[in-house]
Structure formats: structure tokens, C-alpha cells
Design a protein around this motif. Sequence first.
Motif, PDB file in Angstrom:
ATOM      1  N   MET A 205       0.846  -1.195   0.000  1.00 16.80           N
ATOM      2  CA  MET A 205       0.000   0.000   0.000  1.00 16.80           C
ATOM      3  C   MET A 205       0.880   1.243   0.000  1.00 16.80           C
ATOM      4  SD  MET A 205      -2.611  -1.389   2.939  1.00 16.80           S
ATOM      5  CE  MET A 205      -3.605   0.107   2.950  1.00 16.80           C
ATOM      6  N   GLU A 206       0.268   2.365  -0.301  1.00 13.56           N
ATOM      7  CA  GLU A 206       0.998   3.633  -0.286  1.00 13.56           C
ATOM      8  C   GLU A 206       1.228   4.065   1.161  1.00 13.56           C
ATOM      9  OE1 GLU A 206       0.480   8.282  -1.751  1.00 13.56           O
ATOM     10  OE2 GLU A 206      -1.060   6.781  -2.197  1.00 13.56           O
ATOM     11  N   PRO A 207       2.466   4.377   1.555  1.00 11.30           N
ATOM     12  CA  PRO A 207       2.717   4.827   2.927  1.00 11.30           C
ATOM     13  C   PRO A 207       1.999   6.150   3.208  1.00 11.30           C
ATOM     14  CG  PRO A 207       4.765   4.183   1.852  1.00 11.30           C
ATOM     15  CD  PRO A 207       3.716   4.235   0.784  1.00 11.30           C
ATOM     16  N   SER A 208       1.171   6.156   4.219  1.00 10.29           N
ATOM     17  CA  SER A 208       0.437   7.350   4.632  1.00 10.29           C
ATOM     18  C   SER A 208       0.053   7.192   6.092  1.00 10.29           C
ATOM     19  CB  SER A 208      -0.811   7.561   3.768  1.00 10.29           C
ATOM     20  OG  SER A 208      -1.742   6.515   3.961  1.00 10.29           O
ATOM     21  N   VAL A 209      -0.426   8.281   6.687  1.00  9.90           N
ATOM     22  CA  VAL A 209      -0.821   8.240   8.096  1.00  9.90           C
ATOM     23  C   VAL A 209      -1.977   7.261   8.290  1.00  9.90           C
ATOM     24  CG1 VAL A 209      -1.764   9.602   9.994  1.00  9.90           C
ATOM     25  CG2 VAL A 209       0.006  10.580   8.530  1.00  9.90           C
ATOM     26  N   LEU A 210      -2.981   7.321   7.398  1.00  9.37           N
ATOM     27  CA  LEU A 210      -4.144   6.445   7.525  1.00  9.37           C
ATOM     28  C   LEU A 210      -3.765   4.972   7.393  1.00  9.37           C
ATOM     29  CD1 LEU A 210      -7.184   6.125   7.826  1.00  9.37           C
ATOM     30  CD2 LEU A 210      -7.403   6.425   5.343  1.00  9.37           C
ATOM     31  N   ASN A 211      -2.944   4.653   6.393  1.00  9.02           N
ATOM     32  CA  ASN A 211      -2.534   3.260   6.210  1.00  9.02           C
ATOM     33  C   ASN A 211      -1.683   2.761   7.370  1.00  9.02           C
ATOM     34  OD1 ASN A 211      -3.864   3.156   3.765  1.00  9.02           O
ATOM     35  ND2 ASN A 211      -2.044   3.658   2.563  1.00  9.02           N
ATOM     36  N   LEU A 212      -0.842   3.641   7.904  1.00  8.71           N
ATOM     37  CA  LEU A 212       0.003   3.252   9.029  1.00  8.71           C
ATOM     38  C   LEU A 212      -0.848   2.969  10.269  1.00  8.71           C
ATOM     39  CD1 LEU A 212       2.938   2.836   9.831  1.00  8.71           C
ATOM     40  CD2 LEU A 212       3.046   5.247  10.475  1.00  8.71           C
ATOM     41  N   VAL A 213      -1.838   3.831  10.532  1.00 14.06           N
ATOM     42  CA  VAL A 213      -2.739   3.601  11.662  1.00 14.06           C
ATOM     43  C   VAL A 213      -3.517   2.302  11.471  1.00 14.06           C
ATOM     44  CG1 VAL A 213      -4.809   4.473  12.822  1.00 14.06           C
ATOM     45  CG2 VAL A 213      -2.949   6.037  12.277  1.00 14.06           C
ATOM     46  N   LEU A 214      -4.004   2.066  10.248  1.00 16.13           N
ATOM     47  CA  LEU A 214      -4.774   0.859   9.960  1.00 16.13           C
ATOM     48  C   LEU A 214      -3.955  -0.401  10.199  1.00 16.13           C
ATOM     49  CD1 LEU A 214      -7.412  -0.354   8.844  1.00 16.13           C
ATOM     50  CD2 LEU A 214      -6.432  -0.136   6.546  1.00 16.13           C
ATOM     51  N   VAL A 215      -2.728  -0.414   9.706  1.00 14.46           N
ATOM     52  CA  VAL A 215      -1.872  -1.597   9.851  1.00 14.46           C
ATOM     53  C   VAL A 215      -1.533  -1.849  11.314  1.00 14.46           C
ATOM     54  CG1 VAL A 215       0.421  -2.506   9.356  1.00 14.46           C
ATOM     55  CG2 VAL A 215      -0.924  -1.470   7.532  1.00 14.46           C
TER      56      VAL A 215
ATOM     57  N   GLU B 258       5.903   2.245  15.080  1.00 17.39           N
ATOM     58  CA  GLU B 258       5.833   3.334  14.089  1.00 17.39           C
ATOM     59  C   GLU B 258       7.210   3.915  13.832  1.00 17.39           C
ATOM     60  OE1 GLU B 258       6.233   7.214  12.756  1.00 17.39           O
ATOM     61  OE2 GLU B 258       6.288   6.848  14.929  1.00 17.39           O
ATOM     62  N   SER B 259       7.998   4.082  14.887  1.00 11.43           N
ATOM     63  CA  SER B 259       9.349   4.608  14.723  1.00 11.43           C
ATOM     64  C   SER B 259      10.215   3.653  13.910  1.00 11.43           C
ATOM     65  CB  SER B 259       9.984   4.849  16.105  1.00 11.43           C
ATOM     66  OG  SER B 259       9.230   5.781  16.861  1.00 11.43           O
ATOM     67  N   ALA B 260      10.049   2.345  14.142  1.00  8.15           N
ATOM     68  CA  ALA B 260      10.814   1.357  13.380  1.00  8.15           C
ATOM     69  C   ALA B 260      10.437   1.380  11.905  1.00  8.15           C
ATOM     70  CB  ALA B 260      10.592  -0.034  13.966  1.00  8.15           C
ATOM     71  N   LEU B 261       9.135   1.482  11.618  1.00  6.23           N
ATOM     72  CA  LEU B 261       8.695   1.526  10.221  1.00  6.23           C
ATOM     73  C   LEU B 261       9.184   2.801   9.532  1.00  6.23           C
ATOM     74  CD1 LEU B 261       5.059   0.174  10.667  1.00  6.23           C
ATOM     75  CD2 LEU B 261       7.004  -1.038   9.661  1.00  6.23           C
ATOM     76  N   SER B 262       9.119   3.916  10.238  1.00  5.62           N
ATOM     77  CA  SER B 262       9.630   5.167   9.660  1.00  5.62           C
ATOM     78  C   SER B 262      11.136   5.095   9.470  1.00  5.62           C
ATOM     79  CB  SER B 262       9.257   6.351  10.564  1.00  5.62           C
ATOM     80  OG  SER B 262       7.861   6.518  10.646  1.00  5.62           O
ATOM     81  N   PHE B 263      11.830   4.438  10.396  1.00  4.06           N
ATOM     82  CA  PHE B 263      13.273   4.283  10.269  1.00  4.06           C
ATOM     83  C   PHE B 263      13.620   3.450   9.037  1.00  4.06           C
ATOM     84  CE2 PHE B 263      17.269   2.065  11.158  1.00  4.06           C
ATOM     85  CZ  PHE B 263      18.088   3.129  11.505  1.00  4.06           C
ATOM     86  N   LEU B 264      12.779   2.447   8.726  1.00  3.45           N
ATOM     87  CA  LEU B 264      13.012   1.603   7.556  1.00  3.45           C
ATOM     88  C   LEU B 264      12.607   2.288   6.255  1.00  3.45           C
ATOM     89  CD1 LEU B 264      11.783  -1.830   8.952  1.00  3.45           C
ATOM     90  CD2 LEU B 264      14.145  -1.091   8.609  1.00  3.45           C
ATOM     91  N   GLY B 265      11.942   3.437   6.361  1.00  5.79           N
ATOM     92  CA  GLY B 265      11.575   4.184   5.171  1.00  5.79           C
ATOM     93  C   GLY B 265      10.220   3.838   4.590  1.00  5.79           C
ATOM     94  N   ILE B 266       9.410   3.036   5.294  1.00  3.52           N
ATOM     95  CA  ILE B 266       8.090   2.668   4.777  1.00  3.52           C
ATOM     96  C   ILE B 266       6.980   3.208   5.667  1.00  3.52           C
ATOM     97  CG2 ILE B 266       8.894   0.598   3.602  1.00  3.52           C
ATOM     98  CD1 ILE B 266       8.016  -1.018   5.992  1.00  3.52           C
ATOM     99  N   GLY B 267       7.325   4.116   6.553  1.00  3.92           N
ATOM    100  CA  GLY B 267       6.323   4.757   7.400  1.00  3.92           C
ATOM    101  C   GLY B 267       5.957   6.120   6.856  1.00  3.92           C
ATOM    102  N   ILE B 268       5.992   7.109   7.730  1.00  3.65           N
ATOM    103  CA  ILE B 268       5.702   8.488   7.327  1.00  3.65           C
ATOM    104  C   ILE B 268       6.767   8.979   6.364  1.00  3.65           C
ATOM    105  CG2 ILE B 268       5.486  10.841   8.176  1.00  3.65           C
ATOM    106  CD1 ILE B 268       3.112   9.108   8.794  1.00  3.65           C
ATOM    107  N   GLN B 269       6.327   9.671   5.310  1.00  5.85           N
ATOM    108  CA  GLN B 269       7.232  10.186   4.293  1.00  5.85           C
ATOM    109  C   GLN B 269       7.306  11.708   4.364  1.00  5.85           C
ATOM    110  OE1 GLN B 269       8.958   8.003   2.315  1.00  5.85           O
ATOM    111  NE2 GLN B 269       7.965   6.416   3.553  1.00  5.85           N
ATOM    112  N   PRO B 270       8.479  12.292   4.049  1.00  4.67           N
ATOM    113  CA  PRO B 270       8.587  13.758   4.000  1.00  4.67           C
ATOM    114  C   PRO B 270       7.583  14.324   3.001  1.00  4.67           C
ATOM    115  CG  PRO B 270      10.751  12.710   3.892  1.00  4.67           C
ATOM    116  CD  PRO B 270       9.729  11.618   3.734  1.00  4.67           C
ATOM    117  N   PRO B 271       7.044  15.539   3.234  1.00  8.31           N
ATOM    118  CA  PRO B 271       7.455  16.517   4.251  1.00  8.31           C
ATOM    119  C   PRO B 271       6.907  16.262   5.654  1.00  8.31           C
ATOM    120  CG  PRO B 271       5.686  17.427   2.939  1.00  8.31           C
ATOM    121  CD  PRO B 271       6.011  16.086   2.329  1.00  8.31           C
ATOM    122  N   ASP B 272       6.009  15.265   5.830  1.00 13.39           N
ATOM    123  CA  ASP B 272       5.589  14.911   7.183  1.00 13.39           C
ATOM    124  C   ASP B 272       6.786  14.348   7.943  1.00 13.39           C
ATOM    125  OD1 ASP B 272       2.952  15.664   6.719  1.00 13.39           O
ATOM    126  OD2 ASP B 272       2.441  13.696   5.891  1.00 13.39           O
ATOM    127  N   ILE B 273       6.692  14.397   9.259  1.00 10.06           N
ATOM    128  CA  ILE B 273       7.847  14.004  10.049  1.00 10.06           C
ATOM    129  C   ILE B 273       7.392  13.364  11.351  1.00 10.06           C
ATOM    130  CG2 ILE B 273       8.037  16.263  11.157  1.00 10.06           C
ATOM    131  CD1 ILE B 273      11.061  15.873  11.157  1.00 10.06           C
TER     132      ILE B 273
END
Length: 312
Positions: free
Chosen positions: A159-169, A236-251
Motif C-alpha cells: 500500500m501507499e505509505p500514509s498516516v491512515l494506512n500506518l494507523v490501519l496496519v 511506528e518509529s521502526a517503520l519510519s526508520f526503515l523508510g516505509i512509514g511516514i514520508q517527508p514533508p511529514d515528520i
Amino acid sequence: MAASSTNCTGVAPMLEVPRHPALTIMKLLWADKFACIAALFLVLIVVCAAIGPYFLEDAASKLNLRGRNAPPFDWSQGWLFMLGADSLGRSILARIAVAAQNTILIASCAVFASLVIGGALGLIAGYSSRRLGDTIMRLADVIMSFPSLLLAVIVLYMMEPSVLNLVLVLAITRIPVYLRTTRAEVLEIRERMFVQAAIVMGASRMRIIFGHMLPIVVPTLITIGTLDFAFVMLAESALSFLGIGIQPPDITWGLMVSQGKAYLHQAWWLSFWPGIAIILTTMSLNLLSGWLRIVLDPVQRWRLEMGGKNND
């Protein structure tokens, strides 16, 4: 002779004034100094998450290439740069305050959704027919058969990395925790005398579940949710660290750690400060969860109210 309403001095005894529930909670929190410090730190984080993006957004996004990787505790550029600057000259302190909103929002939504859905399914599985309960439990077993972080990685890659998808997963991976806990509680509660009495009196199934069982289950779910908040935030921090979580410009804090890993040898503070924020928040949540477990237990709460004088 009738008992006198006054003592030997002729002064009527003073009636004990009921204490406000908020004051009682404050007293219980003050009795546990570590939990009190943890609660104050979490309040600070929530305040930063609430107002940080409105007051520090410009400082968190304003580029200053002349101040790239500025070291911490350099007051020449102002207090906003007390923790240093990142590779684009942006204030790390401001970025941590702004990133707190996304980090706390994602974890809060995921925990709330998994608690509500898992708790509801647990109530149904514990008080419904055996066939329906077993079906629901098999669904939970399927979810738990996959490591939660691995399942999140696979889904977010598809799926496309986004806040909604991250919360859902994250919510889906944590549902079995609340489902199994609630079902175990309900299976024990349904055999108690007051539930059997309610059935004999003709109480409806909905009244028994939501009026008699749910109030007993909720404190346990709240305690687990507080502890699970820390786990979801780390995921969430681990997923963002791997680059498949929140994407810039969000942080988020995890994304800040990921962006600073390339500069660890020359600018360690880029990853250090957001990492410290993650560690302190997680530690505070664990301490507060332990305090909640004591407060929600009547016996241990009474001991805490007595200040430990009657522990023996």
C-alpha cells in the motif's frame, strides 16, 4: 442512656468531607514519585504535540545552509537551536516538537481503534455461542501467526505509505491482544453470582454485557492500552526508520532518527535527540501503566492511599 452527639469537650465531631475524585487521583499520583514525573513528562509531550506545529512550524522547516549540522548548546543562534541543527540547518528542538504531533496521533489512533474493535470482539466471543466465539478466536490466531512488525512491513510495501494506512496496519496487528484479554475476562465474569442473578431477573444480553461486564473489563483494557501505546509508538518509529512509514514533508521521531543515521560520525545529535524523546516517552508510559495497574486494583490502591503504612 442515649449516646451523646458531642464529645467530652462539648464540641460536635466534624464530619469528613468527601474528597473530589480529581484530588484523590492527584494524591495517588503524588504518592508514586516516579509515576508523577512520568505523568508530567507525558503532559509536556502532549502540549508540544498540540501547540508545537502552530508556533514552531516555521522554525522546523526554515532552511539555513550556513548552519548545517550546528552542534547543540550553541546559544549564538537562539534558544531554538539549543539541541543543534540538522543537515539543512533546521532547528532540531522545533522539529522534535512538531514531530510529536504525528507520533502521538498515530499511536493514539492505532491504540484506540484496536482497543475498541478488539474489546468488542472479545465481549462477543466470551458471551456468545461457542461456535461464534471459536470463529472469532481463529481469526485472532491468524493475525497473531504473523510477527506484527513483519506483517506491517508487508502491507505497507503493498500500500501507499500514509498516516491512515500506518494507523490501519498498526491497529490490525494489535487487535488480538485486546480480543484475547477481554474474552478471558468475560469467561471468568460470566460465572460470577451477580451475572447469574441478572440472568434470573430477566436482564437482556446487552444489559448484562454493557451494564455488568464492560465496567469490570475496561480498567484492564486501559492498563493494557497504556502499555501498548509505547509498543505502537516504537513500531511506528521502526517503520519510519526503515523508510516505509511516514514520508517527508511529514515528520515523526522515527523518521528524524532515520534521516540522521547518515551523519552519526560527524553529527550524532541528529539522531540522538529524537531517539532520547522516544526512549523517555516509552519509559514514562511504562511507569504510568504500572501506576494504573495499582490504582485500578482496590487492594493495592488502598495501600497506596495509606502511603505504605499498612503494607504489613
